[in-house]
Enzyme design. Sequence first.
Site, PDB file in Angstrom:
ATOM      1  N   PHE A  21       5.880  -8.236  -1.508  1.00 52.86           N
ATOM      2  CA  PHE A  21       4.473  -8.632  -1.628  1.00 52.86           C
ATOM      3  C   PHE A  21       4.118  -8.820  -3.101  1.00 52.86           C
ATOM      4  CE2 PHE A  21       0.287  -7.125  -2.866  1.00 52.86           C
ATOM      5  CZ  PHE A  21      -0.558  -7.964  -2.151  1.00 52.86           C
ATOM      6  N   SER A  22       4.520  -7.847  -3.921  1.00 58.57           N
ATOM      7  CA  SER A  22       4.123  -7.836  -5.337  1.00 58.57           C
ATOM      8  C   SER A  22       4.570  -9.081  -6.093  1.00 58.57           C
ATOM      9  CB  SER A  22       4.680  -6.584  -6.036  1.00 58.57           C
ATOM     10  OG  SER A  22       4.171  -5.430  -5.423  1.00 58.57           O
ATOM     11  N   LYS A  72       8.946   6.258  -5.133  1.00 58.61           N
ATOM     12  CA  LYS A  72       7.625   6.696  -5.618  1.00 58.61           C
ATOM     13  C   LYS A  72       7.595   8.160  -6.065  1.00 58.61           C
ATOM     14  CE  LYS A  72       4.886   3.332  -3.032  1.00 58.61           C
ATOM     15  NZ  LYS A  72       3.708   3.092  -2.186  1.00 58.61           N
ATOM     16  N   ASN A  93       3.127   4.737  -8.194  1.00 61.12           N
ATOM     17  CA  ASN A  93       3.459   3.384  -7.738  1.00 61.12           C
ATOM     18  C   ASN A  93       3.186   2.326  -8.802  1.00 61.12           C
ATOM     19  OD1 ASN A  93       0.584   3.349  -7.481  1.00 61.12           O
ATOM     20  ND2 ASN A  93       0.770   1.646  -6.058  1.00 61.12           N
ATOM     21  N   GLY A 132       4.370  10.027   8.843  1.00 60.44           N
ATOM     22  CA  GLY A 132       5.256   9.875   7.686  1.00 60.44           C
ATOM     23  C   GLY A 132       4.894  10.849   6.583  1.00 60.44           C
ATOM     24  N   GLY A 134       6.241  10.221   3.075  1.00 62.52           N
ATOM     25  CA  GLY A 134       6.690   9.653   1.795  1.00 62.52           C
ATOM     26  C   GLY A 134       5.571   9.523   0.768  1.00 62.52           C
ATOM     27  N   GLY A 135       5.848   8.746  -0.278  1.00 63.86           N
ATOM     28  CA  GLY A 135       4.892   8.572  -1.365  1.00 63.86           C
ATOM     29  C   GLY A 135       3.558   7.998  -0.938  1.00 63.86           C
ATOM     30  N   TYR A 214       1.930  -4.790   6.578  1.00 62.04           N
ATOM     31  CA  TYR A 214       1.110  -6.002   6.647  1.00 62.04           C
ATOM     32  C   TYR A 214       1.904  -7.176   7.213  1.00 62.04           C
ATOM     33  CZ  TYR A 214       3.801  -7.550   2.652  1.00 62.04           C
ATOM     34  OH  TYR A 214       4.853  -7.925   1.851  1.00 62.04           O
TER      35      TYR A 214
END
Length: 252
Positions: A21-22, A72, A93, A132, A134-135, A214
């Site tokens: 995405f980034s 992360k 992040n 979850g 995680g980060g 997404y």
Amino acid sequence: MEEKENKQLFALVGRNIAYSFSRDYFSKKFEKLNLRNHQYINFDIESIADLPKKIKENKTTLKGMNVTIPYKLEVFNYLDKIDRKALKVGAVNTIKITKKGKLKGYNTDVYGFKHSLLPLLKKHHKKALILGTGGAAKAVGYVLKKLDIKYKFVSRNPSSKKGISYKELSEELLQKHTVIINCTPLGTSPNIERCPDIPYQFLRSNHLLYDLIYNPEVTTFLQKGIEKGATTKNGLEMLELQAEKAWEIWNS
């Protein structure tokens, strides 16, 4: 010559991030703003131990980085400074490279999640389940705490007092916890048929299901919520908001 000197490089640090995405988001942003000297690339690394080498190779132009799964938390050991909020969250992040070449870590997931969640909250949304650990899940937990929403982490092997296993999810528990946030990668394209193992039959129209994924736009997790009349949201707006916050940090 001047164009080369002004080159500014940004990167996403992660593993198996061929599509990100980034990179797509910032490449379009640079084009729109006519920032020809700006470039966004992926640092797709097998181990976080490979990060210093990547930074060294791009030392003269690298200005900032985003960090994604699974680094992360691990990235903490490679930073010179950590923003107070990121320290409290326990995940980074976004990384800014200072003029002196120091690495400072931030968490913009907090900003992105908070501002995309707020418009959806109703008075009965008092308790949440975070799928979850995680980060991203840590950032979600941080936001919920700030919003005074009690939460439990759900995982296969819970290790904390706030954790429960998927097997423990009962009808009673789901009636009390009307906000459910998927922070796992289950259901991400191409494996779109997958979803977290929760008892979807107990969902009601008063539930809010939020998926950090997404792609696809409507995951199986969200689809199962829609079928029960629940409010649903995917992670696109959160990603856009956290990206803009990162851009703000890099340019401050």
